[in-house]
Design a protein around this motif. Structure first.
Motif, PDB file in Angstrom:
ATOM      1  N   HIS A  22      52.010  57.912  37.321  1.00  0.00           N
ATOM      2  CA  HIS A  22      51.773  58.785  36.171  1.00  0.00           C
ATOM      3  C   HIS A  22      50.270  59.056  36.244  1.00  0.00           C
ATOM      4  O   HIS A  22      49.474  58.347  35.616  1.00  0.00           O
ATOM      5  CB  HIS A  22      52.147  58.076  34.864  1.00  0.00           C
ATOM      6  CG  HIS A  22      53.495  57.408  34.915  1.00  0.00           C
ATOM      7  ND1 HIS A  22      54.672  58.094  34.721  1.00  0.00           N
ATOM      8  CD2 HIS A  22      53.859  56.122  35.172  1.00  0.00           C
ATOM      9  CE1 HIS A  22      55.694  57.249  34.848  1.00  0.00           C
ATOM     10  NE2 HIS A  22      55.227  56.050  35.126  1.00  0.00           N
TER      11      HIS A  22
ATOM     12  N   HIS B  53      55.755  56.633  43.117  1.00  0.00           N
ATOM     13  CA  HIS B  53      55.906  56.593  41.653  1.00  0.00           C
ATOM     14  C   HIS B  53      54.568  56.384  40.967  1.00  0.00           C
ATOM     15  O   HIS B  53      53.933  55.344  41.146  1.00  0.00           O
ATOM     16  CB  HIS B  53      56.867  55.475  41.231  1.00  0.00           C
ATOM     17  CG  HIS B  53      57.079  55.416  39.747  1.00  0.00           C
ATOM     18  ND1 HIS B  53      57.722  56.419  39.054  1.00  0.00           N
ATOM     19  CD2 HIS B  53      56.716  54.503  38.819  1.00  0.00           C
ATOM     20  CE1 HIS B  53      57.744  56.117  37.767  1.00  0.00           C
ATOM     21  NE2 HIS B  53      57.143  54.957  37.592  1.00  0.00           N
TER      22      HIS B  53
ATOM     23  N   HIS C 176      63.058  56.406  35.678  1.00  0.00           N
ATOM     24  CA  HIS C 176      62.894  54.944  35.724  1.00  0.00           C
ATOM     25  C   HIS C 176      64.290  54.344  35.587  1.00  0.00           C
ATOM     26  O   HIS C 176      65.086  54.819  34.765  1.00  0.00           O
ATOM     27  CB  HIS C 176      62.059  54.438  34.547  1.00  0.00           C
ATOM     28  CG  HIS C 176      60.647  54.940  34.530  1.00  0.00           C
ATOM     29  ND1 HIS C 176      60.234  55.987  33.753  1.00  0.00           N
ATOM     30  CD2 HIS C 176      59.548  54.508  35.193  1.00  0.00           C
ATOM     31  CE1 HIS C 176      58.927  56.179  33.932  1.00  0.00           C
ATOM     32  NE2 HIS C 176      58.489  55.302  34.800  1.00  0.00           N
TER      33      HIS C 176
ATOM     34  N   HIS D 149      61.729  51.493  40.265  1.00  0.00           N
ATOM     35  CA  HIS D 149      61.862  50.086  39.878  1.00  0.00           C
ATOM     36  C   HIS D 149      63.159  49.427  40.362  1.00  0.00           C
ATOM     37  O   HIS D 149      63.129  48.651  41.296  1.00  0.00           O
ATOM     38  CB  HIS D 149      61.680  49.883  38.366  1.00  0.00           C
ATOM     39  CG  HIS D 149      60.379  50.398  37.861  1.00  0.00           C
ATOM     40  ND1 HIS D 149      59.182  49.986  38.398  1.00  0.00           N
ATOM     41  CD2 HIS D 149      60.069  51.330  36.909  1.00  0.00           C
ATOM     42  CE1 HIS D 149      58.193  50.611  37.784  1.00  0.00           C
ATOM     43  NE2 HIS D 149      58.688  51.436  36.884  1.00  0.00           N
TER      44      HIS D 149
ATOM     45  N   ASP E 128      53.000  52.894  40.263  1.00  0.00           N
ATOM     46  CA  ASP E 128      53.170  53.162  38.840  1.00  0.00           C
ATOM     47  C   ASP E 128      51.830  53.664  38.314  1.00  0.00           C
ATOM     48  O   ASP E 128      50.878  53.828  39.076  1.00  0.00           O
ATOM     49  CB  ASP E 128      53.676  51.930  38.085  1.00  0.00           C
ATOM     50  CG  ASP E 128      54.606  52.317  36.917  1.00  0.00           C
ATOM     51  OD1 ASP E 128      54.546  53.475  36.469  1.00  0.00           O
ATOM     52  OD2 ASP E 128      55.387  51.460  36.473  1.00  0.00           O
TER      53      ASP E 128
HETATM   54 ZN    ZN Z   1      56.522  54.491  35.654  1.00  0.00          ZN
END
Ligand code: ZN
Length: 512
Positions: free
Chosen positions: A137, A135, A284, A321, A372
């Motif tokens: 970005h 996960h 998410h 998450h 993340d």
């Molecule tokens: Zn995220």
């Protein structure tokens, strides 16, 4: 992949192994028998002594005419396979042809079978599967450090969303993703799951770097930089899915942001599009207590059971998450074969809570590790992710035996691959899988002595110990340079974007 699929993969793995064994001539079996003794001797020796043994010439090497050609032979003090029986070869070797692993085993036995065009020797290293970041970005690398020490909603609404609204463009996304790719290959990550905008430009950057990615175009119920409403979201994402269909390293995906930012209508449309293209669905889920409260007020239930009630959940879903998932939610996710991306550092830094990953794994959910985005971590370091995941589970449960080191390495490799339904291709070093691997040097004072390889990898190794990163048999990081990118230019471009973002927010031009 469902359980039946996994069973099929396991069956094909064992048939591959049988085929490999049949491939060995009786002469080679004799060589292997003599090497077994040498391997056992090496296992008992200190790592550096074992490494030296890996370079001893084979006494019984076959004549060169009988050798099978391969592109690359990687040899190392240890090869950690992360296969179903956790085989470790000390010393070990991996033979690679056309981007795939042809064989894994003791170096001398592979040298007696294969004639490589290229030899890569890492006599003081562990070679292991490339790390899988489930996960991130990536483009948000450009927003690293823009705002810290805030609750998720304040952080998003006061800083991230405004900075994105004023700056995110194809050029921003390309520059940010290249920066992230350089960071990741230096640290031994070979595959990552991404959720962002202009994801086709993310894919171009990933393609240029040579990494592997599951790349999801993000949908929200408010206008985002590259699409303003649901009809546009569908059209843009459909074009993206069509453009990258059948790429060997890039898997285009659909990424509705979260149950609190996407309506039933947009989630169901995202699922329909993903199903049509057999594409992954990234989302998410249950990140904060506030999300639980919002969904309870709106729908009278938890985010997970609401997604279940609208038919969203299935084996192609990768949920990031799951901090606030209860036992019932975990049962649903397990029944639907949803993969879970655990992001311990982001969860800690944003004060979200502790994801119930021990319970999730106990009910059979594949739990991968992630970082993340760099804006909430603030880096993409998967070694830290392993270390933090273990310590967070131990301190929150009061039980030091939970998530032992081997499980954490598993979560960063083969279990991450399972969570992303890619375990038929990557996640372990086995014949037939793609040649995505890394070498980790054990030469620093801080990495010696070694008693247990998994413990060293989780609790000791740093990103800077990675001396080789390979994807599909191609070297992307050789310990000195990122081979596929002009890293100096990537860093200059990041600096230029730092200035542009600062100007757009009227933020200080120089760091505080
Ligand atoms: Zn995220």
């Amino acid at each position: 992949m469902n359980r039946a699929g996994r069973a099929a993969v396991n069956a094909s793995d064992s048939s591959r192994r049988e085929a490999f064994e049949e491939d060995l001539s009786s002469k080679v079996k004799n060589v292997l028998a003599s090497l077994l003794v040498a391997t056992i001797a090496c296992l008992a020796a200190p790592p550096l002594a074992a490494a030296d043994a890996s370079h001893a010439p084979s006494k019984k090497s076959a004549s060169s005419s009988s050798l099978s050609p391969v592109d690359t032979l990687v040899t190392a003090a240890h090869v950690l396979t992360m296969d179903a029986t956790d085989r470790v070869f000390s010393p070990g070797a991996v033979a690679i042809r056309n981007g795939a692993i042809v064989a894994v085993g003791p170096p001398s036995s592979l040298s007696s079978l294969y004639s490589p065009k290229q030899r890569i020797s890492r006599p003081h290293s562990v070679v292991m599967p490339g790390l899988i970041n489930t996960h991130t970005h990536a483009a948000m690398d450009l927003l690293r450090g823009i705002a810290d020490d805030l609750p998720l909603m304040d952080w998003l609404k006061k800083f991230i969303f405004p900075a994105e609204a004023r700056n995110v463009s194809p050029a921003f996304v390309k520059a940010g993703t290249l920066l992230a790719c350089a960071e990741m290959v230096r640290g031994g990550t070979t595959t990552f799951a991404d959720m962002y905008y202009y994801e086709s430009d993310v894919a171009s950057a990933v393609d240029q770097c040579g990494m592997r990615g599951v790349l999801g175009e993000t949908w929200l119920d408010f206008p985002v930089p590259d699409h303003k409403d649901l009809a546009e979201s569908i059209a843009v994402t459909r074009a993206f899915l069509e453009k990258w269909r059948n790429h060997p390293r890039i898997i285009a995906a659909v990424a509705p942001h979260a149950p609190y930012t996407n309506s039933k209508e947009s989630l169901q449309a995202a699922k329909a599009l993903a199903d049509e293209f057999h594409a992954p669905l990234l989302i998410h889920l249950s990140e904060t207590r506030d999300e639980q409260r919002q969904l309870a007020e709106k729908y009278g239930t938890t985010p997970t059971s609401w997604l279940e009630s609208i038919g969203f959940l299935g084996p192609n879903v990768l949920a990031a998450h799951c901090v606030w998932c209860n036992a019932d939610d975990l049962r649903i996710l397990s029944e639907r074969h949803v993969g879970l991306a655990h992001n311990p550092e982001s969860n800690m830094k944003l004060g979200d809570g502790v994801a119930p990953v021990v319970a999730a794994r106990r009910v059979g959910i594949a739990v991968g590790l992630g970082t993340d985005g760099a804006a909430s971590n603030n880096d993409l370091d998967m070694w830290e992710s392993m270390d933090f995941a273990g310590k967070l589970a131990k301190v929150s449960s009061g039980d030091p035996t939970v998530l032992p080191a081997k499980d954490l390495v598993r979560m960063a490799t083969i279990e991450g691959a399972r969570a992303m339904k890619l375990d038929d291709r990557i996640g372990s070093l086995e014949m037939g899988k793609r040649a995505d691997l890394v070498a980790v040097d054990l030469v620093r004072a801080g990495t010696q002595p070694v008693w247990d390889l998994y413990s060293t990898l989780v609790y000791v190794v740093k990103e800077s110990d990675v001396s080789l990163t390979m994807v599909e048999g191609r070297v992307l990081w050789d310990g000195r340079r990122v081979t596929s990118l002009d890293e100096a230019k990537v860093i200059r471009d990041a600096g230029a974007w730092r200035a542009k973002v600062a100007a757009s927010l009227a933020a200080p031009a120089a760091p505080k």
